[in-house]
Design a protein around this motif. Structure first.
Motif, mmCIF file in Angstrom:
data_model
loop_
_atom_site.group_PDB
_atom_site.id
_atom_site.type_symbol
_atom_site.label_atom_id
_atom_site.label_comp_id
_atom_site.label_asym_id
_atom_site.label_seq_id
_atom_site.Cartn_x
_atom_site.Cartn_y
_atom_site.Cartn_z
ATOM 1 N N UNK A 84 0.818 -1.206 0.000
ATOM 2 C CA UNK A 84 0.000 0.000 0.000
ATOM 3 C C UNK A 84 0.858 1.266 0.000
ATOM 4 N N UNK A 85 0.290 2.322 -0.520
ATOM 5 C CA UNK A 85 0.918 3.648 -0.461
ATOM 6 C C UNK A 85 -0.180 4.697 -0.578
ATOM 7 N N UNK A 86 0.194 5.939 -0.320
ATOM 8 C CA UNK A 86 -0.740 7.033 -0.501
ATOM 9 C C UNK A 86 -1.344 7.603 0.766
ATOM 10 N N UNK A 87 -1.053 6.975 1.898
ATOM 11 C CA UNK A 87 -1.585 7.509 3.146
ATOM 12 C C UNK A 87 -0.936 8.837 3.498
ATOM 13 N N UNK B 241 -5.907 9.458 -2.136
ATOM 14 C CA UNK B 241 -6.057 8.246 -2.942
ATOM 15 C C UNK B 241 -5.010 7.240 -2.528
ATOM 16 N N UNK B 242 -5.476 6.105 -2.068
ATOM 17 C CA UNK B 242 -4.587 5.017 -1.682
ATOM 18 C C UNK B 242 -4.366 4.089 -2.886
ATOM 19 N N UNK C 270 -0.971 4.562 6.832
ATOM 20 C CA UNK C 270 -1.691 5.334 7.838
ATOM 21 C C UNK C 270 -2.395 6.536 7.218
ATOM 22 N N UNK C 271 -3.646 6.709 7.601
ATOM 23 C CA UNK C 271 -4.433 7.881 7.187
ATOM 24 C C UNK C 271 -4.871 8.617 8.448
ATOM 25 N N UNK C 272 -4.548 9.896 8.514
ATOM 26 C CA UNK C 272 -4.897 10.707 9.683
ATOM 27 C C UNK C 272 -5.631 11.958 9.223
ATOM 28 N N UNK C 273 -6.805 12.158 9.808
ATOM 29 C CA UNK C 273 -7.618 13.326 9.464
ATOM 30 C C UNK C 273 -7.648 14.261 10.664
ATOM 31 N N UNK C 274 -7.253 15.481 10.441
ATOM 32 C CA UNK C 274 -7.207 16.458 11.536
ATOM 33 C C UNK C 274 -8.335 17.471 11.376
#
Length: 125
Positions: free
Chosen positions: A6-9, A19-20, A120-124
């Protein structure tokens, strides 16, 4: 040996998009399911979106209308377009693939045997 990468986080603000991508190697692309799962801290892993070899797709209720799963068959790559992200989408996202064994974590009517290491995807807010 099947490999998923996987990539794109990353980290984005509320309302943003990511977009992952998941590159899949040494996999038998016959009668398959390819899916995205996610796991937030302290929560169980959950299925997010799945696509079958017949082109049908399944989405978790929480992402319907915001996420879209697609695949580039020529390049053996799975994508997850994520729009209008919110803090509830913060998680480690995993790419997964079914196998002929029929065992593994189930989502979208398929059992997922092969897994990537996650992004990892982080939404602030």
């Amino acid at each position: 040996q099947v490999q998923l990468a996987e990539s794109g986080g990353g980290s984005v603000e509320v309302g943003g998009a990511l977009r992952l991508s998941c590159v899949i190697a040494d996999y038998d692309f016959k009668s398959y399911c390819l899916s995205w799962f996610r796991q937030a801290p302290g929560k169980e892993r959950e299925g997010v979106a799945s696509v079958r070899s017949d082109g049908s797709a399944t989405y978790a209720e929480s992402v319907k209308g915001r996420f879209s799963i697609s695949e580039d068959k020529a390049n053996h790559t799975l994508y997850l377009q994520m729009n209008n992200l919110n803090p509830g989408d913060t998680a480690m996202y995993y790419c997964a693939a079914s196998s002929a064994y029929g065992v593994g974590e189930r989502f979208g009517g398929c059992a997922h045997f092969y897994w990537g290491r996650g992004t990892q995807v982080t939404i602030s807010s």
